[in-house]
Scaffold this motif. Sequence first.
Motif, PDB file in Angstrom:
ATOM      1  N   ASN A  35      -8.352  11.602   5.180  1.00  0.00           N
ATOM      2  CA  ASN A  35      -8.630  12.308   3.934  1.00  0.00           C
ATOM      3  C   ASN A  35      -7.478  12.172   2.936  1.00  0.00           C
ATOM      4  OD1 ASN A  35     -10.227  13.783   2.183  1.00  0.00           O
ATOM      5  ND2 ASN A  35      -9.357  15.729   2.859  1.00  0.00           N
ATOM      6  N   THR A  36      -6.990  10.949   2.785  1.00  0.00           N
ATOM      7  CA  THR A  36      -5.901  10.686   1.848  1.00  0.00           C
ATOM      8  C   THR A  36      -6.240   9.476   0.993  1.00  0.00           C
ATOM      9  OG1 THR A  36      -3.503  10.444   1.646  1.00  0.00           O
ATOM     10  CG2 THR A  36      -4.560   9.200   3.398  1.00  0.00           C
ATOM     11  N   VAL A  89       0.852  -1.187   0.000  1.00  0.00           N
ATOM     12  CA  VAL A  89       0.000   0.000   0.000  1.00  0.00           C
ATOM     13  C   VAL A  89       0.887   1.238   0.000  1.00  0.00           C
ATOM     14  CG1 VAL A  89      -1.777   1.259   1.245  1.00  0.00           C
ATOM     15  CG2 VAL A  89      -1.710  -1.225   1.380  1.00  0.00           C
ATOM     16  N   MET A  90       0.536   2.220  -0.838  1.00  0.00           N
ATOM     17  CA  MET A  90       1.240   3.494  -0.817  1.00  0.00           C
ATOM     18  C   MET A  90       0.219   4.620  -0.819  1.00  0.00           C
ATOM     19  SD  MET A  90       4.195   5.086  -3.203  1.00  0.00           S
ATOM     20  CE  MET A  90       3.155   5.712  -4.493  1.00  0.00           C
ATOM     21  N   ASP A  91       0.381   5.564   0.105  1.00  0.00           N
ATOM     22  CA  ASP A  91      -0.539   6.703   0.136  1.00  0.00           C
ATOM     23  C   ASP A  91       0.039   7.865  -0.661  1.00  0.00           C
ATOM     24  OD1 ASP A  91       1.350   7.987   1.708  1.00  0.00           O
ATOM     25  OD2 ASP A  91       0.201   7.851   3.549  1.00  0.00           O
ATOM     26  N   ASP A  92      -0.660   8.995  -0.660  1.00  0.00           N
ATOM     27  CA  ASP A  92      -0.233  10.136  -1.472  1.00  0.00           C
ATOM     28  C   ASP A  92       1.046  10.798  -0.958  1.00  0.00           C
ATOM     29  OD1 ASP A  92      -1.453  11.185   0.781  1.00  0.00           O
ATOM     30  OD2 ASP A  92      -2.338  12.867  -0.283  1.00  0.00           O
ATOM     31  N   LYS A  93       1.481  10.451   0.244  1.00  0.00           N
ATOM     32  CA  LYS A  93       2.718  11.001   0.796  1.00  0.00           C
ATOM     33  C   LYS A  93       3.921  10.106   0.503  1.00  0.00           C
ATOM     34  CE  LYS A  93       0.535  14.316   2.947  1.00  0.00           C
ATOM     35  NZ  LYS A  93      -0.655  14.465   2.163  1.00  0.00           N
ATOM     36  N   GLY A  94       3.681   8.941  -0.112  1.00  0.00           N
ATOM     37  CA  GLY A  94       4.767   8.031  -0.433  1.00  0.00           C
ATOM     38  C   GLY A  94       5.066   7.014   0.653  1.00  0.00           C
TER      39      GLY A  94
END
Length: 111
Positions: free
Chosen positions: A47-48, A5-10
Amino acid sequence: LNILVMDDKGSTLVCLWGLSPMAHEDDASRAILTAFNMRKALRDKFNTSCNIGISSGEMFSGVVGTSGGRKEFSVLGDVANLAARIMYWPIARKLQDKINVDFNTRTLAAS
């Protein structure tokens, strides 16, 4: 079974299913359900968005590193690399918040 899993912050999270003695017949379905729950929790609470890649097969998991140097738990093999590749695939196409599953995992979850 491997999930990345990778979120918008890396930030990256690696999850494993099917490790002895905790393996289950429905680990593929459990991994996919977890992916949906993690994506919803990240959306609702932080909220990401996130991208998730899930692949199934045999791989090495354990402590790697030299005895005098840095040691860490890692997952190695083609299956782990596949999960990373299919996780990053939507980013190259400018798609966000996707769950991508390889054919082997899809087949296991359907049975």
